[in-house]
Each structure stands twice: as C-alpha cells, then as structure tokens.
Motif scaffolding. Structure first.
Motif, PDB file in Angstrom:
ATOM      1  N   HIS A   1      -6.289  -3.623  -5.197  1.00 56.12           N
ATOM      2  CA  HIS A   1      -6.624  -2.166  -5.353  1.00 56.12           C
ATOM      3  C   HIS A   1      -7.494  -1.944  -6.628  1.00 56.12           C
ATOM      4  O   HIS A   1      -7.593  -1.041  -7.212  1.00 56.12           O
TER       5      HIS A   1
ATOM      6  N   ASP B   1       0.793  -1.020  -0.119  1.00 61.19           N
ATOM      7  CA  ASP B   1      -0.048   0.214  -0.019  1.00 61.19           C
ATOM      8  C   ASP B   1       0.792   1.105   0.069  1.00 61.19           C
ATOM      9  O   ASP B   1       0.423   2.470   0.490  1.00 61.19           O
TER      10      ASP B   1
ATOM     11  N   VAL C   1       0.871   2.549  -5.783  1.00 61.23           N
ATOM     12  CA  VAL C   1      -0.420   2.239  -5.936  1.00 61.23           C
ATOM     13  C   VAL C   1      -0.938   3.281  -6.914  1.00 61.23           C
ATOM     14  O   VAL C   1      -1.590   2.708  -7.916  1.00 61.23           O
TER      15      VAL C   1
ATOM     16  N   LYS D   1      -2.600   2.384 -10.568  1.00 56.33           N
ATOM     17  CA  LYS D   1      -4.023   2.935 -11.018  1.00 56.33           C
ATOM     18  C   LYS D   1      -3.954   3.802 -12.115  1.00 56.33           C
ATOM     19  O   LYS D   1      -5.301   4.529 -12.209  1.00 56.33           O
TER      20      LYS D   1
END
Length: 120
Positions: free
Chosen positions: A78, A46, A51, A55
């Motif tokens: 995620h 995390d 992350v 994304k």
C-alpha cells in the motif's frame, strides 16, 4: 479512545517463537500506551479503514520475526514505509517452530525497540 499522536505499531504474528515475540512486543507497546497497535492482517486483506489508518501519515513501527519481513512487505503493498523496521533475528531472537517465546529474549528485544523508537 485512539491517540493519534502515538506512532502505529504493526507486528508479525505467525506461529514461530520469533513471530509471537514480535506480536507480544506490539501488544505491550499498545498496552503501555507508547504506540497504538493496528492490524497488519487487515492491511494485507485490503480492509479499507485499516488501510486508511496505515496511510494516515503517522510514524510506523514494523516488527518482523524473521527475514521474510511479512509485516514490512504488507505495508509496502500500500506504498507505506515504516519509520522503524525491526527484524527480531537481529536482536538474537531465534525462529523456532512449535515453541513459545522466551520471556528474557522478549524483554530484551522490547527494551531495545523502545530505546530506538520512543525514548530519545
């Protein structure tokens, strides 16, 4: 310098020969500038910047060494789905504990992945 036009590549990096083959493939893709390798451990931990990268909407190539699919599962935590997912067992790369990757199997799997992801 990052090339955000390249797909991201994530790989397993466990201790088996198959896991290390997956890692070698991702490193080679990064070094040959056909994909940008990012850190799957950071996504699993995390780490916010990693992350965010996962994304970002870029195409993702996930390479797992075995059917446990740890790399793909880490991304799924995620809500990230790879465009391409490879399990090296499907490329006849055996998972052997305490053994280094087989150079021929590495090269064969690398070429297969390139053909299916990069060379269109």
């Amino acid at each position: 310098m990052k090339n955000t036009k390249l797909p991201l590549v994530y790989s397993c990096s466990g201790c088996s020969s198959a896991a290390q083959t997956a890692n070698m493939i991702a490193i080679r893709m990064d070094r040959e500038k056909v994909a940008e390798m990012s850190c799957i451990a950071g996504v699993g931990g995390d780490v916010k910047p990693l992350v965010r990268t996962a994304k970002s909407g870029r195409d993702i190539i996930a390479i797992d060494g075995c059917p446990l699919s740890c790399c793909k599962s880490t991304l799924a935590r995620h809500d990230v789905q790879p465009k391409y997912h490879f399990n090296l067992l499907d490329s006849d790369v055996p998972k052997i504990q305490g053994e280094d990757p087989d150079p021929k199997l590495f090269l064969d799997a690398y070429k297969q992945i390139l053909e299916l992801t990069i060379v269109k």
